[in-house]
Design an enzyme around this catalytic site. Structure first.
Site, PDB file in Angstrom:
ATOM      1  N   ARG A 234       0.914  -1.244  -0.018  1.00 42.16           N
ATOM      2  CA  ARG A 234       0.121   0.135  -0.011  1.00 42.16           C
ATOM      3  C   ARG A 234       0.918   1.301  -0.122  1.00 42.16           C
ATOM      4  NH1 ARG A 234      -4.291   2.852   3.694  1.00 42.16           N
ATOM      5  NH2 ARG A 234      -6.042   3.642   1.960  1.00 42.16           N
TER       6      ARG A 234
ATOM      7  N   HIS B 203       0.460   4.251  -2.691  1.00 44.82           N
ATOM      8  CA  HIS B 203       0.142   5.459  -2.421  1.00 44.82           C
ATOM      9  C   HIS B 203       1.111   6.491  -2.863  1.00 44.82           C
ATOM     10  CE1 HIS B 203      -3.825   5.374   0.296  1.00 44.82           C
ATOM     11  NE2 HIS B 203      -3.819   4.477  -0.888  1.00 44.82           N
TER      12      HIS B 203
ATOM     13  N   HIS C 148      -6.388  -5.997  -3.546  1.00 43.81           N
ATOM     14  CA  HIS C 148      -7.146  -6.143  -2.118  1.00 43.81           C
ATOM     15  C   HIS C 148      -7.408  -7.823  -1.647  1.00 43.81           C
ATOM     16  CE1 HIS C 148      -8.860  -2.068  -2.391  1.00 43.81           C
ATOM     17  NE2 HIS C 148      -7.909  -1.957  -1.888  1.00 43.81           N
TER      18      HIS C 148
ATOM     19  N   TRP D 117     -10.311  -8.613   3.289  1.00 40.90           N
ATOM     20  CA  TRP D 117     -11.246  -9.148   1.935  1.00 40.90           C
ATOM     21  C   TRP D 117     -11.248 -10.505   1.675  1.00 40.90           C
ATOM     22  CZ3 TRP D 117      -8.116  -4.643   2.196  1.00 40.90           C
ATOM     23  CH2 TRP D 117      -8.645  -3.422   1.506  1.00 40.90           C
TER      24      TRP D 117
END
Ligand code: ZEM
Length: 304
Positions: A41, A45, A169, A185
């Site tokens: 992540r 980002h 995810h 998830w």
């Protein structure tokens, strides 16, 4: 002055960094036992601020070290990823943060069972906040397909690429104190697979409003709930989807890709490897030798 290492790194130096990253992935007291998902992540980002039209943002600069970007609520929690990597940076001071964050993500994905992803280095680190991209460029999980297109078309991605990227995810979870959403998830969130797509299609997702008022979609795996009853089973067996994840099902152009990736793990791995490599290159312009061309958004690079 930009941070300018004396020479481009050798393959052995890069392997040493990857090996250091591999060694820190196992974190028994953190989340699901791995630093991998939050490292992925972090790289996403870092890169996902890119705007093709203005050629601003992107994976260069490591701007999250500064409050202007690091303090963006969209980046809440990513300080953990940066902290995991500090000892690696200390052990290999020649590598820039921007290269380390992106290399750590591809190393983590591979180590978690995902595809090998092409990675090229030569990113540089900003030396102040002046080139940090504005806030508000990352996607909001509470929205839908139109928002996903607005955000990802800005970076230059297609509908197919949006769906492939969303397959990340498979990894990690949502933390109430970071994004407001809660849960994971898939059942094994430290193993890279196409399970996310299978679950999206197979289950009857129900809207759930959290105590905070945040809305997400959940499915309770009855078998797992029965198994884990003693240890508060229901929660452990509950899986979640964001509203944006659900929009991949309801959108006519997205859905066929969800179906293909659910059926064909190899195709998903191939497409994910390609699109993740593209993500990590956003904002990076290279010459014929693969060296970064110095531009407005780039500090002076390696002297090779
Ligand atoms: Zn995510 N993501 N993401 N994502 N993401 C979260 C967690 C993770 C969206 C989103 O709002 C959220 C991509 C795309 C999109 C990962 C990778 C990638 C969380 C939970 C949210 C809310 C954060 C928390 O609470 O800690 C939205 C709306 C997206 C648009 C499609 C793409 C692209 C990714 C990589 C290719 C990963 C690995 C996580 C898990 C992080 C962790 O800490 O476990």
């Amino acid at each position: 002055m930009a941070q300018t290492p004396a020479a481009a790194p050798t393959a052995a130096q890069l392997d040493a960094v990857k090996s250091s990253v591999r060694k820190l992935l196992h974190q028994p007291d953190y989340d699901d036992g791995s630093a991998g998902p939050v490292l992925v992540r972090l790289a996403w980002h870092a890169a996902g601020t890119y705007c093709a039209e203005t050629n601003t943002g992107g994976s260069n600069g490591a701007g999250m070290r500064y409050e202007a970007e690091g303090g963006d609520p969209a980046n809440a929690g990513l300080q953990h990823a940066r902290a995991f990597l500090e000892p690696v940076k200390a052990a290999h001071p020649w590598i820039t943060y921007a290269d380390l964050w992106t290399l750590a993500a591809v190393t983590a994905i591979e180590e978690m069972g995902g595809p090998a992803i092409h990675w090229a280095g030569d990113r540089t680190d900003f030396t102040d906040e002046s080139k940090v991209p504005p806030r508000g460029r990352l996607p909001d999980g509470a929205q839908g397909a139109e928002h996903l297109r607005f955000i990802f078309y800005r970076m230059g991605f297609s509908d197919q690429e949006i769906v492939a990227l969303s397959g990340a995810h498979n990894l990690g979870r949502c933390h109430g104190d970071r994004s407001g959403f809660e849960g994971k998830w898939v059942n094994n969130p430290t193993r890279f697979s196409n399970q996310y797509f299978k679950l999206l299609l197979a289950n009857d997702w129900k809207k759930k409003t959290l105590e905070s008022g945040v809305e997400q979609f959940v499915f309770v795996d009855e078998d797992l709930a029965a198994e884990g009853e003693e240890e508060g089973g229901e929660k452990a067996a509950e899986l979640m989807m964001l509203p944006t994840d659900m929009s991949l099902l309801s959108d006519k152009a997205f859905r066929p890709w969800v179906e293909r990736y659910a059926q064909d793990k190899d195709l998903f791995f191939e497409h994910f490897a390609k699109v993740f490599a593209k993500l990590l290159e956003l904002g990076i312009k290279r010459d014929a030798n693969g060296n970064v061309v110095n531009e407005e958004n780039v500090e002076e690079g390696y002297k090779s």
